[in-house]
Design a protein around this motif. Structure first.
Motif, PDB file in Angstrom:
ATOM      1  N   THR A 458       0.873  -1.163  -0.062  1.00 16.77           N
ATOM      2  CA  THR A 458      -0.027  -0.154   0.038  1.00 16.77           C
ATOM      3  C   THR A 458       0.830   1.298  -0.048  1.00 16.77           C
ATOM      4  O   THR A 458       0.524   2.250  -0.757  1.00 16.77           O
ATOM      5  N   ILE A 459       1.916   1.395   0.910  1.00 19.09           N
ATOM      6  CA  ILE A 459       2.925   2.595   0.820  1.00 19.09           C
ATOM      7  C   ILE A 459       3.574   2.637  -0.427  1.00 19.09           C
ATOM      8  O   ILE A 459       3.526   3.763  -1.051  1.00 19.09           O
ATOM      9  N   VAL A 460       4.000   1.561  -0.864  1.00 21.58           N
ATOM     10  CA  VAL A 460       4.879   1.699  -2.124  1.00 21.58           C
ATOM     11  C   VAL A 460       4.030   2.158  -3.207  1.00 21.58           C
ATOM     12  O   VAL A 460       4.295   2.923  -4.085  1.00 21.58           O
ATOM     13  N   SER A 461       2.812   1.639  -3.319  1.00 23.42           N
ATOM     14  CA  SER A 461       1.845   2.062  -4.311  1.00 23.42           C
ATOM     15  C   SER A 461       1.298   3.566  -4.436  1.00 23.42           C
ATOM     16  O   SER A 461       1.287   4.364  -5.253  1.00 23.42           O
ATOM     17  N   THR A 466       6.416   0.066  -7.242  1.00 25.55           N
ATOM     18  CA  THR A 466       5.998  -1.448  -7.411  1.00 25.55           C
ATOM     19  C   THR A 466       6.763  -1.956  -6.508  1.00 25.55           C
ATOM     20  O   THR A 466       8.023  -1.769  -6.197  1.00 25.55           O
ATOM     21  N   ILE A 467       6.350  -3.337  -6.004  1.00 24.64           N
ATOM     22  CA  ILE A 467       7.148  -4.183  -4.966  1.00 24.64           C
ATOM     23  C   ILE A 467       6.783  -5.617  -5.456  1.00 24.64           C
ATOM     24  O   ILE A 467       5.479  -5.761  -6.071  1.00 24.64           O
ATOM     25  N   TRP A 468       7.876  -6.433  -5.478  1.00 25.09           N
ATOM     26  CA  TRP A 468       7.649  -7.808  -5.746  1.00 25.09           C
ATOM     27  C   TRP A 468       8.805  -8.528  -5.093  1.00 25.09           C
ATOM     28  O   TRP A 468       9.665  -7.948  -4.595  1.00 25.09           O
ATOM     29  N   ALA A 469       8.646  -9.847  -5.206  1.00 25.51           N
ATOM     30  CA  ALA A 469       9.419 -10.768  -4.649  1.00 25.51           C
ATOM     31  C   ALA A 469      10.018 -12.057  -5.436  1.00 25.51           C
ATOM     32  O   ALA A 469       9.115 -12.324  -6.209  1.00 25.51           O
ATOM     33  N   GLU A 470      11.121 -12.561  -5.069  1.00 22.16           N
ATOM     34  CA  GLU A 470      11.505 -13.511  -5.714  1.00 22.16           C
ATOM     35  C   GLU A 470      12.211 -14.552  -4.671  1.00 22.16           C
ATOM     36  O   GLU A 470      12.889 -14.137  -3.756  1.00 22.16           O
ATOM     37  N   SER A 471      12.078 -15.631  -4.866  1.00 26.49           N
ATOM     38  CA  SER A 471      12.444 -16.839  -3.932  1.00 26.49           C
ATOM     39  C   SER A 471      12.317 -18.243  -4.188  1.00 26.49           C
ATOM     40  O   SER A 471      11.697 -18.608  -5.321  1.00 26.49           O
ATOM     41  N   THR A 478      14.316 -12.598  -1.971  1.00 28.83           N
ATOM     42  CA  THR A 478      14.420 -11.294  -2.151  1.00 28.83           C
ATOM     43  C   THR A 478      13.512 -10.294  -2.584  1.00 28.83           C
ATOM     44  O   THR A 478      12.758 -10.820  -3.388  1.00 28.83           O
ATOM     45  N   PHE A 479      13.387  -9.124  -1.863  1.00 26.37           N
ATOM     46  CA  PHE A 479      12.180  -8.197  -2.150  1.00 26.37           C
ATOM     47  C   PHE A 479      12.720  -7.124  -2.982  1.00 26.37           C
ATOM     48  O   PHE A 479      13.857  -6.483  -2.541  1.00 26.37           O
ATOM     49  N   TYR A 480      11.864  -6.559  -3.806  1.00 32.79           N
ATOM     50  CA  TYR A 480      12.325  -5.385  -4.718  1.00 32.79           C
ATOM     51  C   TYR A 480      11.391  -4.217  -4.509  1.00 32.79           C
ATOM     52  O   TYR A 480      10.108  -4.756  -4.577  1.00 32.79           O
ATOM     53  N   PHE A 481      11.666  -3.218  -4.595  1.00 30.49           N
ATOM     54  CA  PHE A 481      10.496  -2.056  -4.553  1.00 30.49           C
ATOM     55  C   PHE A 481      11.204  -0.660  -5.151  1.00 30.49           C
ATOM     56  O   PHE A 481      12.495  -0.778  -4.950  1.00 30.49           O
ATOM     57  N   THR A 482      10.433  -0.103  -5.799  1.00 25.61           N
ATOM     58  CA  THR A 482      10.897   1.155  -6.533  1.00 25.61           C
ATOM     59  C   THR A 482      10.183   2.448  -5.904  1.00 25.61           C
ATOM     60  O   THR A 482       8.902   2.294  -5.360  1.00 25.61           O
ATOM     61  N   VAL A 483      10.729   3.568  -5.855  1.00 26.56           N
ATOM     62  CA  VAL A 483      10.023   4.698  -5.431  1.00 26.56           C
ATOM     63  C   VAL A 483      10.554   5.901  -6.469  1.00 26.56           C
ATOM     64  O   VAL A 483      11.783   6.377  -6.704  1.00 26.56           O
ATOM     65  N   PRO A 484       9.549   6.255  -7.422  1.00 24.69           N
ATOM     66  CA  PRO A 484       9.892   7.101  -8.661  1.00 24.69           C
ATOM     67  C   PRO A 484      10.399   8.219  -8.148  1.00 24.69           C
ATOM     68  O   PRO A 484      10.110   8.838  -7.008  1.00 24.69           O
ATOM     69  N   GLY A 485      11.664   8.789  -9.028  1.00 26.86           N
ATOM     70  CA  GLY A 485      12.128  10.210  -8.610  1.00 26.86           C
ATOM     71  C   GLY A 485      13.365  10.040  -7.533  1.00 26.86           C
ATOM     72  O   GLY A 485      13.967  10.805  -6.981  1.00 26.86           O
ATOM     73  N   SER A 486      13.898   8.690  -7.404  1.00 24.91           N
ATOM     74  CA  SER A 486      14.846   8.258  -6.519  1.00 24.91           C
ATOM     75  C   SER A 486      16.236   7.767  -7.086  1.00 24.91           C
ATOM     76  O   SER A 486      16.913   6.850  -7.138  1.00 24.91           O
ATOM     77  N   GLU A 487      16.460   8.638  -8.374  1.00 27.61           N
ATOM     78  CA  GLU A 487      17.556   8.314  -9.146  1.00 27.61           C
ATOM     79  C   GLU A 487      18.925   8.415  -8.530  1.00 27.61           C
ATOM     80  O   GLU A 487      19.137   9.054  -7.421  1.00 27.61           O
ATOM     81  N   PRO A 488      19.967   7.397  -8.770  1.00 23.64           N
ATOM     82  CA  PRO A 488      21.215   7.466  -7.861  1.00 23.64           C
ATOM     83  C   PRO A 488      22.005   8.724  -8.177  1.00 23.64           C
ATOM     84  O   PRO A 488      21.754   9.274  -9.101  1.00 23.64           O
ATOM     85  N   ARG A 489      22.665   9.024  -6.810  1.00 26.76           N
ATOM     86  CA  ARG A 489      23.471  10.174  -6.714  1.00 26.76           C
ATOM     87  C   ARG A 489      24.794  10.008  -6.668  1.00 26.76           C
ATOM     88  O   ARG A 489      25.811  10.798  -6.859  1.00 26.76           O
ATOM     89  N   ILE A 490      24.905   8.634  -6.083  1.00 25.07           N
ATOM     90  CA  ILE A 490      26.455   8.352  -5.877  1.00 25.07           C
ATOM     91  C   ILE A 490      26.490   6.792  -6.326  1.00 25.07           C
ATOM     92  O   ILE A 490      25.434   6.173  -6.425  1.00 25.07           O
ATOM     93  N   GLN A 491      27.782   6.277  -6.501  1.00 27.57           N
ATOM     94  CA  GLN A 491      28.045   4.903  -6.578  1.00 27.57           C
ATOM     95  C   GLN A 491      27.812   4.275  -5.271  1.00 27.57           C
ATOM     96  O   GLN A 491      28.673   4.356  -4.344  1.00 27.57           O
ATOM     97  N   ASP A 492      26.961   3.004  -5.368  1.00 32.16           N
ATOM     98  CA  ASP A 492      26.731   2.335  -4.020  1.00 32.16           C
ATOM     99  C   ASP A 492      27.663   1.298  -4.058  1.00 32.16           C
ATOM    100  O   ASP A 492      28.136   0.711  -4.963  1.00 32.16           O
ATOM    101  N   SER A 493      27.986   0.919  -2.846  1.00 27.86           N
ATOM    102  CA  SER A 493      29.021  -0.343  -2.609  1.00 27.86           C
ATOM    103  C   SER A 493      28.579  -0.834  -1.123  1.00 27.86           C
ATOM    104  O   SER A 493      28.236  -0.195  -0.294  1.00 27.86           O
ATOM    105  N   THR A 494      28.212  -2.265  -1.212  1.00 27.62           N
ATOM    106  CA  THR A 494      27.869  -2.943   0.061  1.00 27.62           C
ATOM    107  C   THR A 494      28.849  -2.805   1.152  1.00 27.62           C
ATOM    108  O   THR A 494      30.110  -3.058   1.049  1.00 27.62           O
TER     109      THR A 494
END
Length: 495
Positions: A458-461, A466-471, A478-494
């Motif tokens: 509900t919150i992501v919508s 969108t939100i979905w899962a693979e398992s 693994t859960f995936y979700f998107t929030v429009p307007g959240s383009e990357p600003r820096i290079q991420d590393s775990t």
């Protein structure tokens, strides 16, 4: 000002001048090239002819090795101001006579192959001196300067420049006089269009100067203005009717909005009232069950104690369900406040809360730095809290539990990923995953109400994502979700 911004008069004049200049320049270049080639060939032919004549007169001097006669013969070249040097070589290649007498470095030490050729600043020729056709007596060397050719080329260049300048002036005069036949109708169209744009007066018409393409363009433009004028009148009539309809609909919408606000207020009051009324007996059931367990445990026996513990667990589960339903209702109606949210920092805070509450479980959390999104911080915290706690919960049976929070770029956007190595689930039932009260594991295996993932969806919508899962079973989820307007600003590393 760039060429694109020039007035059309200047553009037409410039085009005509460029074309004329290019044609004249190519013609001049061809003329100069022809002059150069012709002059070189003429000078070379003249020198070759003179060399042959002088060689024919030098046979006697070479036959008898008469240096005096040879010197006198070469001295006749002084009457040609372009002659630089000359020399006669005998059969052995030795110099018999030179011009001038002290030629020094002006003549080669030995004869070179027969023929004439240009060298830097001069033209040289080596001509055989023979008596008859077979007996060669020696070689004649003559060197001439190229001043005559330079003077001729200089004169040709001056003539070409003068002709080019006169032609360009004539082309400029003609272009200035003739471009008006093309620019005047176009400028009239521009003035008419400017008048229409500035005054919104569609009754003006562009003047027509002829029956050519520009005249047809003026007719089409005037016809278009006529249609626009008619449409404007029709639109004005429609606008009056629409204003009346909008006023009526606005009143209706305001009335319905007030009714909806009142209904929502009543619904909130009802929900909290029901929540309070339901919680009171549940607290009583839980409290009295605890009293019985504490005071009469010995009399109840194992079966009685187990039954009361089940009663307590059921009442507590019912209270949790009520709380989750209230959360779902609030999320559906809560007002959105968009801001830049530090998801990495928020996830670390949630992980600290989990670790403080359950210090006996050592779960490895890997959170990538710099993850950000544009959204409501309160609602996004609910999403992260549910997904991270799910990862923590479903890794309970793993010897080395691990939960990761990262992001990946797909199709120019950012996808946030929460992955665990826990129990997983069967993808055949994935369509039930985000439904209210839908659980893919029994309560005896893993606790929960089946509302958390419904909250996340509900919150992501509401954020437009969108939100979905693979398992796979026993291979983590693994859960995936998107929030429009959240383009990357820096290079991420775990980390």
């Amino acid at each position: 000002m760039s060429i694109r911004d020039w007035p059309i008069k200047r553009k037409l004049t410039a085009i005509l001048l460029l074309i004329s200049g290019l044609v004249l320049l190519l013609t001049t270049a061809a003329f100069v090239t022809y002059e150069v080639v012709t002059l070189r060939q003429t000078i070379q032919d003249h020198l070759a002819t003179r060399s042959r004549i002088l060689a024919a007169n030098s046979t006697a001097a070479l036959a008898f090795a008469n240096a005096a006669d040879a010197t006198e013969l070469l001295a006749a070249l002084k009457y040609d101001p372009h002659m630089i040097a000359a020399a006669l070589y005998d059969q052995n290649g030795l110099v018999l006579a030179t011009f001038p007498a002290a030629a020094g470095d002006l003549v080669p030490a030995a004869p070179q192959p027969d023929g004439s050729r240009f060298e830097p600043g001069r033209l040289v020729a080596f001509t055989p001196v023979a008596e008859g056709e077979n007996q060669r007596l020696g070689t004649l060397y003559i060197a001439s300067d190229t001043k005559a050719m330079s003077d001729a080329l200089r004169l040709s260049g001056i003539i070409a420049i003068v002709v080019l300048a006169i032609a360009m002036l004539a082309a400029f005069a003609l272009a200035t006089a003739l471009q008006g036949r093309i620019s005047e109708p176009i400028l009239a169209l521009v003035d008419t269009a400017a008048a229409v744009s500035t005054r919104r007066d569609y009754s003006v018409r562009a003047p027509k100067f002829g029956e050519d393409e520009l005249g047809k363009l003026a007719d089409a433009f005037n016809e278009m203005l006529g249609r626009i004028e008619e449409q404007k009148k029709e639109l004005q009539q429609h606008a009056l009717g629409l204003e009346q309809r909008v006023a009526e609909r606005t009143g209706e919408l305001e009335k319905r909005a007030a009714e909806l606000q009142a209904a929502n207020a009543e619904l909130d009051a009802f929900a909290y009232s029901v929540s309070h009324d339901l919680r009171a007996p549940l607290r009583s059931i839980d409290g009295f069950s605890q009293v019985v367990l504490e005071d009469y445990a010995a009399q109840l026996g194992d079966a009685g104690r187990d039954a009361l513990q089940r009663v307590r667990a059921a009442s507590q589960r019912m209270a949790t369900l009520i709380d989750d339903l209230l959360k779902l209702a609030r999320v559906t109606r809560a007002e959105m406040r968009t801001e830049r949210v530090d998801l990495s920092g928020m996830a670390r805070e949630i992980v600290l809360d989990i670790q403080r509450a359950t210090p006996e479980r050592a779960v490895e959390f890997a959170i990538a730095p710099g993850l950000e999104a544009d959204g409501d911080s309160r609602l996004l915290r609910v999403v992260l809290d549910n997904l991270l706690r799910n990862g923590w919960k479903y890794t309970g049976k793993q010897p080395q539990p691990r939960v990761e929070f990262t992001a990946q770029n797909e199709n120019g956007g950012r996808v946030f990923v929460i992955k665990d190595n826990g129990a997983g689930f069967d993808m055949r039932y994935a369509d039930k995953l985000f439904g209210v009260f839908q659980r893919l594991h029994s309560a005896t295996e893993f606790e929960g109400t089946g509302v958390g993932l419904a909250l996340c969806k509900t919150i992501v919508s509401r954020h437009g994502g969108t939100i979905w899962a693979e398992s796979e079973p026993d291979k983590g989820a693994t859960f995936y979700f998107t929030v429009p307007g959240s383009e990357p600003r820096i290079q991420d590393s775990t980390s």
